[in-house]
Design a protein around this motif. Sequence first.
Motif, PDB file in Angstrom:
ATOM      1  N   ILE A 104       0.825  -1.207   0.000  1.00  0.00           N
ATOM      2  CA  ILE A 104       0.000   0.000   0.000  1.00  0.00           C
ATOM      3  C   ILE A 104       0.857   1.254   0.000  1.00  0.00           C
ATOM      4  CG2 ILE A 104      -0.310   0.079   2.505  1.00  0.00           C
ATOM      5  CD1 ILE A 104      -2.984   0.937  -0.096  1.00  0.00           C
ATOM      6  N   ILE A 105       2.000   1.202   0.686  1.00  0.00           N
ATOM      7  CA  ILE A 105       2.887   2.362   0.700  1.00  0.00           C
ATOM      8  C   ILE A 105       3.415   2.619  -0.700  1.00  0.00           C
ATOM      9  CG2 ILE A 105       5.095   3.232   1.561  1.00  0.00           C
ATOM     10  CD1 ILE A 105       4.438   1.807   4.211  1.00  0.00           C
ATOM     11  N   TRP A 106       3.833   1.561  -1.398  1.00  0.00           N
ATOM     12  CA  TRP A 106       4.322   1.730  -2.771  1.00  0.00           C
ATOM     13  C   TRP A 106       3.224   2.293  -3.677  1.00  0.00           C
ATOM     14  CZ3 TRP A 106       8.969   2.125  -4.528  1.00  0.00           C
ATOM     15  CH2 TRP A 106      10.014   1.526  -3.838  1.00  0.00           C
ATOM     16  N   MET A 107       2.029   1.770  -3.534  1.00  0.00           N
ATOM     17  CA  MET A 107       0.931   2.244  -4.370  1.00  0.00           C
ATOM     18  C   MET A 107       0.657   3.726  -4.114  1.00  0.00           C
ATOM     19  SD  MET A 107       0.074  -0.096  -6.282  1.00  0.00           S
ATOM     20  CE  MET A 107      -0.390  -1.741  -6.585  1.00  0.00           C
ATOM     21  N   LEU A 108       0.653   4.123  -2.850  1.00  0.00           N
ATOM     22  CA  LEU A 108       0.413   5.528  -2.517  1.00  0.00           C
ATOM     23  C   LEU A 108       1.537   6.418  -3.029  1.00  0.00           C
ATOM     24  CD1 LEU A 108      -1.043   5.147   1.082  1.00  0.00           C
ATOM     25  CD2 LEU A 108      -2.287   5.746  -0.999  1.00  0.00           C
ATOM     26  N   LEU A 109       2.780   5.966  -2.904  1.00  0.00           N
ATOM     27  CA  LEU A 109       3.903   6.749  -3.421  1.00  0.00           C
ATOM     28  C   LEU A 109       3.819   6.907  -4.936  1.00  0.00           C
ATOM     29  CD1 LEU A 109       6.870   5.368  -1.297  1.00  0.00           C
ATOM     30  CD2 LEU A 109       5.934   7.681  -1.244  1.00  0.00           C
ATOM     31  N   LEU A 110       3.490   5.815  -5.620  1.00  0.00           N
ATOM     32  CA  LEU A 110       3.379   5.888  -7.079  1.00  0.00           C
ATOM     33  C   LEU A 110       2.218   6.779  -7.512  1.00  0.00           C
ATOM     34  CD1 LEU A 110       4.132   2.177  -7.947  1.00  0.00           C
ATOM     35  CD2 LEU A 110       5.570   4.134  -8.460  1.00  0.00           C
ATOM     36  N   LEU A 111       1.097   6.673  -6.818  1.00  0.00           N
ATOM     37  CA  LEU A 111      -0.051   7.505  -7.129  1.00  0.00           C
ATOM     38  C   LEU A 111       0.266   8.972  -6.883  1.00  0.00           C
ATOM     39  CD1 LEU A 111      -3.020   7.725  -7.957  1.00  0.00           C
ATOM     40  CD2 LEU A 111      -3.630   7.377  -5.561  1.00  0.00           C
ATOM     41  N   GLY A 112       0.917   9.257  -5.752  1.00  0.00           N
ATOM     42  CA  GLY A 112       1.298  10.636  -5.440  1.00  0.00           C
ATOM     43  C   GLY A 112       2.248  11.203  -6.471  1.00  0.00           C
ATOM     44  N   SER A 113       3.218  10.407  -6.909  1.00  0.00           N
ATOM     45  CA  SER A 113       4.166  10.857  -7.934  1.00  0.00           C
ATOM     46  C   SER A 113       3.457  11.145  -9.247  1.00  0.00           C
ATOM     47  CB  SER A 113       5.240   9.790  -8.169  1.00  0.00           C
ATOM     48  OG  SER A 113       5.983   9.584  -7.008  1.00  0.00           O
ATOM     49  N   ALA A 114       2.506  10.299  -9.607  1.00  0.00           N
ATOM     50  CA  ALA A 114       1.757  10.507 -10.846  1.00  0.00           C
ATOM     51  C   ALA A 114       0.935  11.797 -10.773  1.00  0.00           C
ATOM     52  CB  ALA A 114       0.853   9.313 -11.124  1.00  0.00           C
ATOM     53  N   LEU A 115       0.320  12.059  -9.623  1.00  0.00           N
ATOM     54  CA  LEU A 115      -0.476  13.277  -9.464  1.00  0.00           C
ATOM     55  C   LEU A 115       0.395  14.523  -9.526  1.00  0.00           C
ATOM     56  CD1 LEU A 115      -2.962  12.161  -6.680  1.00  0.00           C
ATOM     57  CD2 LEU A 115      -3.481  12.565  -9.086  1.00  0.00           C
ATOM     58  N   VAL A 116       1.551  14.492  -8.886  1.00  0.00           N
ATOM     59  CA  VAL A 116       2.466  15.637  -8.924  1.00  0.00           C
ATOM     60  C   VAL A 116       2.959  15.858 -10.348  1.00  0.00           C
ATOM     61  CG1 VAL A 116       4.720  16.465  -8.165  1.00  0.00           C
ATOM     62  CG2 VAL A 116       3.143  15.470  -6.511  1.00  0.00           C
ATOM     63  N   GLY A 117       3.321  14.779 -11.026  1.00  0.00           N
ATOM     64  CA  GLY A 117       3.777  14.894 -12.411  1.00  0.00           C
ATOM     65  C   GLY A 117       2.705  15.471 -13.306  1.00  0.00           C
ATOM     66  N   SER A 118       1.468  15.049 -13.126  1.00  0.00           N
ATOM     67  CA  SER A 118       0.362  15.580 -13.929  1.00  0.00           C
ATOM     68  C   SER A 118       0.147  17.063 -13.653  1.00  0.00           C
ATOM     69  CB  SER A 118      -0.931  14.819 -13.633  1.00  0.00           C
ATOM     70  OG  SER A 118      -0.795  13.474 -13.988  1.00  0.00           O
ATOM     71  N   ALA A 119       0.231  17.453 -12.392  1.00  0.00           N
ATOM     72  CA  ALA A 119       0.041  18.850 -12.029  1.00  0.00           C
ATOM     73  C   ALA A 119       1.130  19.725 -12.650  1.00  0.00           C
ATOM     74  CB  ALA A 119       0.035  19.007 -10.509  1.00  0.00           C
ATOM     75  N   VAL A 120       2.356  19.256 -12.658  1.00  0.00           N
ATOM     76  CA  VAL A 120       3.460  20.006 -13.267  1.00  0.00           C
ATOM     77  C   VAL A 120       3.220  20.186 -14.758  1.00  0.00           C
ATOM     78  CG1 VAL A 120       5.919  19.893 -13.825  1.00  0.00           C
ATOM     79  CG2 VAL A 120       5.149  19.374 -11.506  1.00  0.00           C
ATOM     80  N   LEU A 121       2.778  19.151 -15.444  1.00  0.00           N
ATOM     81  CA  LEU A 121       2.499  19.251 -16.882  1.00  0.00           C
ATOM     82  C   LEU A 121       1.381  20.243 -17.167  1.00  0.00           C
ATOM     83  CD1 LEU A 121       2.746  15.521 -18.029  1.00  0.00           C
ATOM     84  CD2 LEU A 121       4.331  17.370 -18.554  1.00  0.00           C
ATOM     85  N   VAL A 122       0.340  20.224 -16.370  1.00  0.00           N
ATOM     86  CA  VAL A 122      -0.783  21.144 -16.550  1.00  0.00           C
ATOM     87  C   VAL A 122      -0.305  22.578 -16.363  1.00  0.00           C
ATOM     88  CG1 VAL A 122      -2.978  21.912 -15.544  1.00  0.00           C
ATOM     89  CG2 VAL A 122      -2.579  19.487 -15.987  1.00  0.00           C
ATOM     90  N   LEU A 123       0.485  22.833 -15.346  1.00  0.00           N
ATOM     91  CA  LEU A 123       0.994  24.177 -15.091  1.00  0.00           C
ATOM     92  C   LEU A 123       1.911  24.654 -16.208  1.00  0.00           C
ATOM     93  CD1 LEU A 123       1.698  23.994 -11.264  1.00  0.00           C
ATOM     94  CD2 LEU A 123      -0.142  25.244 -12.420  1.00  0.00           C
ATOM     95  N   LYS A 124       2.750  23.775 -16.746  1.00  0.00           N
ATOM     96  CA  LYS A 124       3.634  24.148 -17.851  1.00  0.00           C
ATOM     97  C   LYS A 124       2.818  24.507 -19.098  1.00  0.00           C
ATOM     98  CE  LYS A 124       7.892  21.760 -16.713  1.00  0.00           C
ATOM     99  NZ  LYS A 124       8.860  20.736 -17.112  1.00  0.00           N
ATOM    100  N   ARG A 125       1.762  23.766 -19.359  1.00  0.00           N
ATOM    101  CA  ARG A 125       0.920  24.036 -20.540  1.00  0.00           C
ATOM    102  C   ARG A 125       0.184  25.354 -20.380  1.00  0.00           C
ATOM    103  NH1 ARG A 125      -1.519  18.065 -21.900  1.00  0.00           N
ATOM    104  NH2 ARG A 125       0.450  17.186 -22.625  1.00  0.00           N
ATOM    105  N   LYS A 126      -0.249  25.684 -19.184  1.00  0.00           N
ATOM    106  CA  LYS A 126      -0.959  26.939 -18.947  1.00  0.00           C
ATOM    107  C   LYS A 126      -0.041  28.127 -19.139  1.00  0.00           C
ATOM    108  CE  LYS A 126      -4.758  25.514 -15.985  1.00  0.00           C
ATOM    109  NZ  LYS A 126      -5.445  25.705 -14.726  1.00  0.00           N
ATOM    110  N   ARG A 127       1.234  28.000 -18.863  1.00  0.00           N
ATOM    111  CA  ARG A 127       2.190  29.104 -19.006  1.00  0.00           C
ATOM    112  C   ARG A 127       2.492  29.396 -20.463  1.00  0.00           C
ATOM    113  NH1 ARG A 127       6.622  28.144 -14.235  1.00  0.00           N
ATOM    114  NH2 ARG A 127       5.175  28.427 -12.503  1.00  0.00           N
ATOM    115  N   LYS A 128       2.320  28.454 -21.347  1.00  0.00           N
ATOM    116  CA  LYS A 128       2.631  28.652 -22.771  1.00  0.00           C
ATOM    117  C   LYS A 128       1.597  29.451 -23.443  1.00  0.00           C
ATOM    118  CE  LYS A 128       5.340  24.536 -23.504  1.00  0.00           C
ATOM    119  NZ  LYS A 128       5.536  23.333 -24.211  1.00  0.00           N
TER     120      LYS A 128
END
Length: 128
Positions: A104-128
């Motif tokens: 469960i810890i691995w799953m939560l870490l992977l899910l959290g990383s995916a959410l952070v990565g998605s948020a970074v991509l969204v923010l980069k696209r909004k700046r363009k």
Amino acid sequence: MVIHTLNLERGTGIGKVTGNGVYVAGMAVPISAEVETGYNFTVWNGYKDTAISTLTTTFQMPAESVTLKANAVMPTTNNGEAGATGAYETRHSDVKTGDLSTPIIWMLLLLGSALVGSAVLVLKRKRK
């Protein structure tokens, strides 16, 4: 992320198994079996040439779904008949618990990383 199923089965003389679940390949998965009174644990088997002779161990999850079966036998008496008398040995190992090997810890870490990565991509696209 690809996850695979670990299915643990109970053979004759096995009361309970723990470790069933879904895991990422390469994870160290703690598995254990409880032996019923009058039986001796023999082996975990059922996946390729796996033959684990300890009651509690850590199984390295492969990149595919797996079924393992815990097996036990009733010891024989000194005259060769099945029974709970006679000399026999039950094998145990240290229970390995754990930190980041807990699924469960691995799953939560992977899910959290995916959410952070998605948020970074969204923010980069909004700046363009």
